[in-house]
Design an enzyme around this catalytic site. Structure first.
Site, PDB file in Angstrom:
ATOM      1  CE  LYS A   1       7.178  -0.930  10.902  1.00  0.00           C
ATOM      2  NZ  LYS A   1       8.011  -0.812   9.716  1.00  0.00           N
TER       3      LYS A   1
ATOM      4  CG  HIS B   1      -8.956  -2.150  20.530  1.00  0.00           C
ATOM      5  ND1 HIS B   1     -10.164  -2.537  19.699  1.00  0.00           N
ATOM      6  CD2 HIS B   1      -8.587  -1.703  19.555  1.00  0.00           C
ATOM      7  CE1 HIS B   1     -10.352  -1.668  19.022  1.00  0.00           C
ATOM      8  NE2 HIS B   1      -8.767  -1.426  18.856  1.00  0.00           N
TER       9      HIS B   1
ATOM     10  CG  LEU C   1     -11.624   0.718  10.192  1.00  0.00           C
ATOM     11  CD1 LEU C   1     -12.473  -0.101  11.186  1.00  0.00           C
ATOM     12  CD2 LEU C   1     -11.642   1.784  10.830  1.00  0.00           C
TER      13      LEU C   1
ATOM     14  CG  PHE D   1      -1.232   0.960   1.244  1.00  0.00           C
ATOM     15  CD1 PHE D   1      -2.226   1.936   0.740  1.00  0.00           C
ATOM     16  CD2 PHE D   1      -2.078   1.518   2.900  1.00  0.00           C
ATOM     17  CE1 PHE D   1      -2.953   2.913   1.016  1.00  0.00           C
ATOM     18  CE2 PHE D   1      -2.294   2.781   3.215  1.00  0.00           C
ATOM     19  CZ  PHE D   1      -2.811   3.816   2.981  1.00  0.00           C
TER      20      PHE D   1
ATOM     21  CD  GLU E   1       3.086 -10.633   7.083  1.00  0.00           C
ATOM     22  OE1 GLU E   1       1.971 -10.283   6.996  1.00  0.00           O
ATOM     23  OE2 GLU E   1       4.111 -10.641   5.811  1.00  0.00           O
TER      24      GLU E   1
ATOM     25  CB  THR F   1       4.318   2.025  13.176  1.00  0.00           C
ATOM     26  OG1 THR F   1       2.294   1.834  13.890  1.00  0.00           O
ATOM     27  CG2 THR F   1       4.612   1.057  13.825  1.00  0.00           C
ATOM     28  CG  ASP F   2       0.525   6.359  15.501  1.00  0.00           C
ATOM     29  OD1 ASP F   2       0.860   4.715  15.179  1.00  0.00           O
ATOM     30  OD2 ASP F   2      -0.068   6.548  15.589  1.00  0.00           O
ATOM     31  CD  GLU F   3      -0.263  -0.335  15.424  1.00  0.00           C
ATOM     32  OE1 GLU F   3      -0.669  -1.163  15.650  1.00  0.00           O
ATOM     33  OE2 GLU F   3      -1.272   0.604  14.281  1.00  0.00           O
TER      34      GLU F   3
ATOM     35  CG  ASP G   1       6.409  -5.852  -2.134  1.00  0.00           C
ATOM     36  OD1 ASP G   1       6.314  -7.387  -2.339  1.00  0.00           O
ATOM     37  OD2 ASP G   1       6.170  -5.825  -1.775  1.00  0.00           O
TER      38      ASP G   1
ATOM     39  CE1 TYR H   1       2.591  -4.014  11.621  1.00  0.00           C
ATOM     40  CE2 TYR H   1       1.792  -2.641  13.145  1.00  0.00           C
ATOM     41  CZ  TYR H   1       2.381  -2.097  11.872  1.00  0.00           C
ATOM     42  OH  TYR H   1       2.587  -1.317  11.774  1.00  0.00           O
TER      43      TYR H   1
ATOM     44  NE  ARG I   1      -5.748   2.300  16.227  1.00  0.00           N
ATOM     45  CZ  ARG I   1      -6.197   2.008  17.740  1.00  0.00           C
ATOM     46  NH1 ARG I   1      -6.688   2.727  17.842  1.00  0.00           N
ATOM     47  NH2 ARG I   1      -6.495   0.711  17.400  1.00  0.00           N
TER      48      ARG I   1
HETATM   49  P1  NAD Z   1       1.695  -3.431   3.451  1.00  0.00           P
HETATM   50  O1  NAD Z   1       1.074  -4.634   3.812  1.00  0.00           O
HETATM   51  O2  NAD Z   1       0.337  -2.830   2.150  1.00  0.00           O
HETATM   52  O3  NAD Z   1       2.791  -4.010   2.440  1.00  0.00           O
HETATM   53  C1  NAD Z   1       3.850  -4.717   2.739  1.00  0.00           C
HETATM   54  C2  NAD Z   1       4.165  -4.674   1.678  1.00  0.00           C
HETATM   55  O4  NAD Z   1       5.877  -5.481   1.967  1.00  0.00           O
HETATM   56  C3  NAD Z   1       4.101  -6.108   1.195  1.00  0.00           C
HETATM   57  O5  NAD Z   1       4.210  -5.606  -0.575  1.00  0.00           O
HETATM   58  C4  NAD Z   1       4.570  -6.997   0.827  1.00  0.00           C
HETATM   59  O6  NAD Z   1       4.243  -8.147   0.325  1.00  0.00           O
HETATM   60  C5  NAD Z   1       5.799  -6.940   1.577  1.00  0.00           C
HETATM   61  N1  NAD Z   1       6.797  -7.455   2.124  1.00  0.00           N
HETATM   62  C6  NAD Z   1       6.173  -8.372   3.802  1.00  0.00           C
HETATM   63  N2  NAD Z   1       7.131  -9.393   3.780  1.00  0.00           N
HETATM   64  C7  NAD Z   1       8.042  -9.242   2.618  1.00  0.00           C
HETATM   65  C8  NAD Z   1       9.413 -10.014   3.109  1.00  0.00           C
HETATM   66  N3  NAD Z   1       9.252 -10.686   3.942  1.00  0.00           N
HETATM   67  N4  NAD Z   1      10.157  -9.306   2.063  1.00  0.00           N
HETATM   68  C9  NAD Z   1       9.814  -8.740   0.611  1.00  0.00           C
HETATM   69  N5  NAD Z   1       8.604  -7.906   0.835  1.00  0.00           N
HETATM   70  C10 NAD Z   1       7.656  -8.181   1.420  1.00  0.00           C
HETATM   71  O7  NAD Z   1       1.760  -2.367   4.304  1.00  0.00           O
HETATM   72  P2  NAD Z   1       2.234  -1.036   4.621  1.00  0.00           P
HETATM   73  O8  NAD Z   1       0.636  -0.481   4.676  1.00  0.00           O
HETATM   74  O9  NAD Z   1       1.573  -0.368   3.041  1.00  0.00           O
HETATM   75  O10 NAD Z   1       3.056  -0.889   5.283  1.00  0.00           O
HETATM   76  C11 NAD Z   1       3.723  -0.083   4.611  1.00  0.00           C
HETATM   77  C12 NAD Z   1       5.143   0.267   6.002  1.00  0.00           C
HETATM   78  O11 NAD Z   1       4.394   0.981   6.896  1.00  0.00           O
HETATM   79  C13 NAD Z   1       5.157  -1.847   7.085  1.00  0.00           C
HETATM   80  O12 NAD Z   1       6.458  -0.922   7.408  1.00  0.00           O
HETATM   81  C14 NAD Z   1       4.481  -0.667   8.489  1.00  0.00           C
HETATM   82  O13 NAD Z   1       4.789  -1.749   9.137  1.00  0.00           O
HETATM   83  C15 NAD Z   1       5.063   0.751   8.714  1.00  0.00           C
HETATM   84  N6  NAD Z   1       2.821   1.712   8.332  1.00  0.00           N
HETATM   85  C16 NAD Z   1       2.482   1.429   7.592  1.00  0.00           C
HETATM   86  C17 NAD Z   1       1.079   2.109   8.989  1.00  0.00           C
HETATM   87  C18 NAD Z   1      -0.087   2.204   8.226  1.00  0.00           C
HETATM   88  O14 NAD Z   1      -1.058   2.773   8.844  1.00  0.00           O
HETATM   89  N7  NAD Z   1      -0.424   1.337   7.262  1.00  0.00           N
HETATM   90  C19 NAD Z   1       0.662   3.295   9.346  1.00  0.00           C
HETATM   91  C20 NAD Z   1       2.380   3.620   9.923  1.00  0.00           C
HETATM   92  C21 NAD Z   1       2.859   2.461   9.420  1.00  0.00           C
HETATM   93  P1  TYD Z   2      -6.394  -1.665  11.608  1.00  0.00           P
HETATM   94  O1  TYD Z   2      -6.834  -0.706  10.189  1.00  0.00           O
HETATM   95  O2  TYD Z   2      -6.349  -3.192  11.569  1.00  0.00           O
HETATM   96  O3  TYD Z   2      -5.321  -0.331  11.770  1.00  0.00           O
HETATM   97  P2  TYD Z   2      -4.652  -0.320  12.853  1.00  0.00           P
HETATM   98  O4  TYD Z   2      -5.176  -1.903  14.192  1.00  0.00           O
HETATM   99  O5  TYD Z   2      -2.691  -0.651  13.136  1.00  0.00           O
HETATM  100  O6  TYD Z   2      -4.777   0.877  13.970  1.00  0.00           O
HETATM  101  O7  TYD Z   2      -7.563  -0.841  12.707  1.00  0.00           O
HETATM  102  C1  TYD Z   2      -8.195   0.345  12.867  1.00  0.00           C
HETATM  103  C2  TYD Z   2      -8.996   0.915  13.924  1.00  0.00           C
HETATM  104  O8  TYD Z   2      -9.861  -0.188  13.259  1.00  0.00           O
HETATM  105  C3  TYD Z   2      -8.535  -0.069  15.573  1.00  0.00           C
HETATM  106  O9  TYD Z   2      -9.256   0.017  16.385  1.00  0.00           O
HETATM  107  C4  TYD Z   2      -9.278  -1.464  14.976  1.00  0.00           C
HETATM  108  C5  TYD Z   2     -10.536  -1.384  14.521  1.00  0.00           C
HETATM  109  N1  TYD Z   2     -11.024  -2.011  13.546  1.00  0.00           N
HETATM  110  C6  TYD Z   2     -12.842  -2.284  13.590  1.00  0.00           C
HETATM  111  O10 TYD Z   2     -13.166  -1.697  14.693  1.00  0.00           O
HETATM  112  N2  TYD Z   2     -13.008  -3.009  13.056  1.00  0.00           N
HETATM  113  C7  TYD Z   2     -12.705  -4.450  11.780  1.00  0.00           C
HETATM  114  O11 TYD Z   2     -13.016  -5.254  10.763  1.00  0.00           O
HETATM  115  C8  TYD Z   2     -10.790  -3.942  11.419  1.00  0.00           C
HETATM  116  C9  TYD Z   2      -9.758  -4.236  10.905  1.00  0.00           C
HETATM  117  C10 TYD Z   2     -10.362  -2.898  12.374  1.00  0.00           C
END
Ligand code: NAD
Ligand code: TYD
Length: 344
Positions: free
Chosen positions: A159, A281, A195, A13, A86, A127-129, A35, A155, A219
């Site tokens: 991270k 949670h 979500l 993403f 992941e 991540t802020d998590e 990837d 997770y 969030r």
């Molecule tokens: P995503 O799950 O959509 O994408 C992860 C990508 O990494 C996928 O294309 C997957 O194929 C690849 N990948 C996974 N394991 C791999 C491996 N062992 N070798 C090579 N490629 C691998 O994740 P995302 O939401 O795009 O998040 C990207 C980064 O940003 C992550 O590090 C995540 O922790 C961080 N992040 C995400 C969010 C969010 O809201 N999505 C917020 C803050 C930080």
């Molecule tokens: P998520 O998108 O999994 O992101 P994160 O847990 O990393 O913040 O979830 C965002 C919020 O939405 C989280 O509080 C959990 C909640 N949630 C639901 O209520 N239902 C769902 O089906 C999912 C996937 C998340």
């Protein structure tokens, strides 16, 4: 030619959005996407990029030391940005092992390659998590870069370990490392286990919308391209050894988000179903982004009300992409995760 930048997780993403941004706005850079295409990567995501002569793709796992070294040997990147991970909290609760392997050991493989081949910058996408959560009744509290690490899920723990390992390679070996920690992202191409796309997908098909607990968890949402611009700003203006928090002061409870999506799609609120809560949670995430704003001149540009419209319309127009993600294995995942939850 400008920089050669190796982006891991560039079929996911946020990584894909970052590649798109670079190809558009840094046209003299070569973008190398590494990837391994896990379940979270839909190959259709990178269809357009593959046609660009400044883009190459390696289907390689970041845990594969020989494979990663071979890519470094061939491409000699001067910058590495590590998105590969992941990334889904619920999956980490079911199966923590792969999170430790990819997110920690995979990061170590990349850091070792950076030491071996030499690098101008290694950027870890965090991540802020890692800061844990904030109470719902203290809206005055925010995550700062020096807020103690206090993780809740496998997770976020994996991270946090990756961030600390990257910073340790800076302190111990002098590797030029930066780290950013971002709040929740939303936008096109997000896998429909998170979500916002999950709710858009379910509402589109008139399926129940599974809201965990009472839907009151908060969030802090940032449009994905704003996140990517923040990372680029860290690469170009950030100082090595530093952590930068990225967020947009856009806090919303889950139930608010779900209602906005339903309204946007013209679907009834009767689709909302409250289901059993997530284990451990986190209550509230809220980033203080003032360091990135002051030091990098970065600021988000997409307001939530615009970003969510763009996102909902993108999913409406890209049903094929969504169908690719939700066929096959996704159905087993959904039954496993939500089948047992529905009896709250
Ligand atoms: P995503 O799950 O959509 O994408 C992860 C990508 O990494 C996928 O294309 C997957 O194929 C690849 N990948 C996974 N394991 C791999 C491996 N062992 N070798 C090579 N490629 C691998 O994740 P995302 O939401 O795009 O998040 C990207 C980064 O940003 C992550 O590090 C995540 O922790 C961080 N992040 C995400 C969010 C969010 O809201 N999505 C917020 C803050 C930080
Ligand atoms: P998520 O998108 O999994 O992101 P994160 O847990 O990393 O913040 O979830 C965002 C919020 O939405 C989280 O509080 C959990 C909640 N949630 C639901 O209520 N239902 C769902 O089906 C999912 C996937 C998340």
């Amino acid at each position: 030619m400008g920089k050669t930048i190796l982006v891991t997780g560039g079929a996911g993403f946020i990584g894909n959005c970052f590649c798109k941004l670079l190809l558009k706005e840094r046209p003299d850079w070569k973008v190398v996407n590494v990837d391994c295409l896990t379940y979270a990567a839909n190959p259709a995501t990178i269809k357009e990029e593959l046609k660009n002569p400044n883009y190459v793709f390696y289907k390689t796992d970041i845990r594969d030391r020989n494979g990663i070294n071979a890519v470094f040997e061939k491409e000699r990147p001067d910058t590495v940005v590590n998105f590969a991970a992941e990334s889904h909290v619920d999956r980490s609760i079911e199966n923590p092992g792969i999170f430790l392997e990819t997110n920690i050991l995979g990061t170590q493989v990349l850091l070792d390659a950076c030491r071996k081949y030499g690098i101008g910058r290694f950027h870890q996408v965090g991540t802020d998590e890692v800061y844990g959560d904030l109470p719902l009744d203290r809206p005055d509290l925010f995550f700062h870069e020096d807020t103690p690490i206090k993780t809740s899920s496998p997770y976020s723990t994996s991270k946090a370990a990756a961030d600390l390992l990257a910073l340790a390679y800076h302190r111990t070996y002098g590797l030029p490392v930066t780290v950013s920690r971002c709040s929740n992202n939303y936008g096109p191409y997000q896998f429909p286990e998170k979500l916002i796309p999950l709710m858009i997908n379910n509402a589109t098909h008139d399926k129940p919308l599974p809201v965990y607990g009472k839907g009151l968890n908060v969030r802090d949402w940032l449009y994905v391209e704003d996140h990517c611009r923040g990372i680029l700003a860290v690469l170009e203006k950030g100082r090595v050894g530093e952590v930068y928090n990225l967020g947009g002061h856009n806090e919303k409870s889950n139930i608010e988000i779900v209602k906005i999506i339903l309204k946007e799609l013209g679907k009834p609120e009767s689709l909302i179903t409250f289901v059993a809560d997530r284990k451990g949670h986190d209550q509230r995430y809220a980033i203080d982004p003032s360091k990135a704003m002051a030091d990098l001149g970065w600021a988000p540009t997409t307001m939530f009300r615009d970003g969510i419209k763009l996102t909902v319309s993108w999913y409406r127009e890209n049903t094929r992409w969504l169908d690719d993600c939700t066929s096959g294995e996704y159905r087993n995942y959904y039954d496993k995760m939500y089948g047992k939850r529905s009896d709250k």
